[in-house]
Design an enzyme around this catalytic site. Structure first.
Site, PDB file in Angstrom:
ATOM      1  N   HIS A  58       0.788  -1.124  -0.062  1.00  0.00           N
ATOM      2  CA  HIS A  58       0.158  -0.014  -0.311  1.00  0.00           C
ATOM      3  C   HIS A  58       0.714   1.161  -0.079  1.00  0.00           C
ATOM      4  CE1 HIS A  58      -4.020  -1.631   1.429  1.00  0.00           C
ATOM      5  NE2 HIS A  58      -3.444  -2.503   0.630  1.00  0.00           N
ATOM      6  N   TYR A  60      -9.875   5.477   6.643  1.00  0.00           N
ATOM      7  CA  TYR A  60      -9.908   5.759   8.064  1.00  0.00           C
ATOM      8  C   TYR A  60     -10.845   7.110   8.178  1.00  0.00           C
ATOM      9  CZ  TYR A  60      -5.663   3.606   9.604  1.00  0.00           C
ATOM     10  OH  TYR A  60      -4.842   2.915   9.953  1.00  0.00           O
ATOM     11  N   PRO A  72      -4.911   0.407  18.321  1.00  0.00           N
ATOM     12  CA  PRO A  72      -4.525  -0.067  16.848  1.00  0.00           C
ATOM     13  C   PRO A  72      -4.670   0.954  15.919  1.00  0.00           C
ATOM     14  CG  PRO A  72      -6.912  -0.709  17.654  1.00  0.00           C
ATOM     15  CD  PRO A  72      -6.281  -0.205  18.840  1.00  0.00           C
ATOM     16  N   LYS A 124       0.490  -0.145  15.035  1.00  0.00           N
ATOM     17  CA  LYS A 124       1.819  -0.106  15.658  1.00  0.00           C
ATOM     18  C   LYS A 124       2.108  -1.249  16.494  1.00  0.00           C
ATOM     19  CE  LYS A 124       3.303   3.268  13.528  1.00  0.00           C
ATOM     20  NZ  LYS A 124       3.830   3.097  12.040  1.00  0.00           N
ATOM     21  N   TYR A 167       3.650   6.801   9.928  1.00  0.00           N
ATOM     22  CA  TYR A 167       2.800   5.502   9.489  1.00  0.00           C
ATOM     23  C   TYR A 167       3.650   4.388   8.865  1.00  0.00           C
ATOM     24  CZ  TYR A 167      -1.559   3.161   8.357  1.00  0.00           C
ATOM     25  OH  TYR A 167      -2.589   2.300   8.293  1.00  0.00           O
TER      26      TYR A 167
END
Length: 390
Positions: A72, A201, A293, A297, A385
């Site tokens: 991704h 998200y 979550p 991580k 990220y």
């Protein structure tokens, strides 16, 4: 029995450490109180940082991951139906994340260990570490009603937050920092194609939502729920309806529904315990820390712990130096706190809190505005990220 490193816990962190040690010629034995089938039946994370993926390669177990994982380059953030893509690849200087289920990763590590004929003791009862504050630590356990003992040089506590390694330290010497969030995630796993090729998200008036996947045919979705709710009160149809309410209309129309393979509610909290070394006992993974979550991580932090611990043990045995072991806790905690900060930030920005004021909501909107209009803000998000360097 005698070994160099006794590893308590056969989840991903324990298995990865064992595989790396074996390839470096360092003998190790892994113990776990549950069965192999129980471990492989657990549904966990699926987003891997490049550092984690590289460690799988280093451990010699990355072939299937390279064939089957999904790479991704970014993800979408949605605020009140406004969609903004975070371009991870370009913002982070060419890095991306790997989507590969933790169950599959664990299977790969288990298969490699079995192929090498290495010792893993499942369903070991009453596991207990001893004398780790001295020069000759050992581990005792019971198997099939018979008491056993493993003498070792070091003990690695990779047995999670409720494991025995934390319990033996609970009377002193360890300081724990904790933040509990006033909501949970209701998750559903289904064998349906994902609604989007990357993660989504969502910050919505009804609460947070996340669209993710494990493969091109298996999807993992979440919706924010109250911590007081019970998963038994939800049907799959109720979940699908609630998910679609929180998505932009165009996205909601593309959601393919199906029977739930698994549904569960996970509470959100942050926990860090310091230090992570107690004599010859070292904590790694959930035994030392938990993150929400939201920032993906948890598994990745366990991997960085393993990296630092493996390097320290390798230096001890191959270079006759304890420098790496002496700074293990300091190095691991530095990266842990950075990941905790990022996970806290993501959680704060993306969720609706029960006591949220109009001021708080405006701050969330301002954060989103920064991400949309400031390359510096988006770059900071992308760099965290994809994972800070080890």
């Amino acid at each position: 029995m005698r070994t160099q490193v006794a590893i308590i816990g056969s989840g991903p962190s324990g298995l990865l450490l064992g595989q790396l040690l074996h390839r470096a010629g360092i003998d190790n034995i892994i113990l776990d109180r549950v069965s192999k089938e129980h471990i492989l039946g657990r549904i966990r994370a699926g987003v891997l940082e490049e550092g984690m993926a590289q460690m799988m390669e280093e451990a010699g177990v990355g072939a299937r991951m390279k064939r089957e994982n999904l790479l991704h380059d970014g993800f979408d953030m949605v605020f009140d139906d406004e969609v903004h893509r975070i371009d991870l690849f370009n913002l982070s200087g060419g890095k991306r994340v790997h989507v590969y289920g933790q169950t599959e990763l664990t299977h790969d590590l288990m298969d490699a260990r079995e192929a090498e004929g290495l010792t893993t003791i499942h369903e070991a009862q009453n596991v207990q570490p001893h004398d780790f504050d001295g020069e000759k630590p050992y581990v005792t356990y019971e198997k099939d009603g018979v008491s056993q003992r493993i003498d070792c040089d070091f003990i690695a506590g990779c047995d999670g937050f409720h494991g025995v390694c934390r319990k033996v330290l609970s009377d002193g010497g360890m300081q724990t920092f904790e933040k509990v969030y006033p909501f949970g995630w209701l998750g559903l796993l289904a064998d349906v194609p994902p609604v989007h090729h990357e993660l989504i998200y969502v910050n919505h008036a009804r609460g947070f939502a996340l669209c993710s996947q494990r493969s091109e045919t298996r999807s993992r979705y979440y919706v924010q729920c109250a911590v007081s709710e019970n998963v038994e009160d939800w049907s799959a149809d109720m979940f699908w309806d609630e998910l679609r309410r929180r998505l932009p209309d165009e996205t909601a129309q593309k959601v393919i529904t199906g029977p739930a393979l698994e549904m569960s509610i996970a509470p959100l909290r942050s926990v860090v315990s310091e230090p992570m070394r107690f004599g010859r006992l070292f904590l790694a993974g959930d035994a030392a820390h938990i993150v929400p979550p939201t920032g993906a991580k948890g598994l990745n932090l366990a991997a960085s712990d393993v990296h630092y611990l493996f390097e320290g043990l390798r230096e001890h045995y191959l270079d006759r130096s304890d420098a790496g072991l002496d700074v293990y806790s300091q190095k691991a905690l530095h990266r842990i706190w950075n990941a905790e900060r990022f996970s806290w930030w993501m959680t704060s920005v993306m969720h609706r809190f029960p006591d949220m004021s109009t001021f708080d909501r405006r701050i969330q909107q301002a954060e989103f505005y920064q991400l949309v209009h400031s390359k510096a803000a988006s770059t900071a998000l992308a760099e965290n990220y994809v994972g800070l360097p080890y």
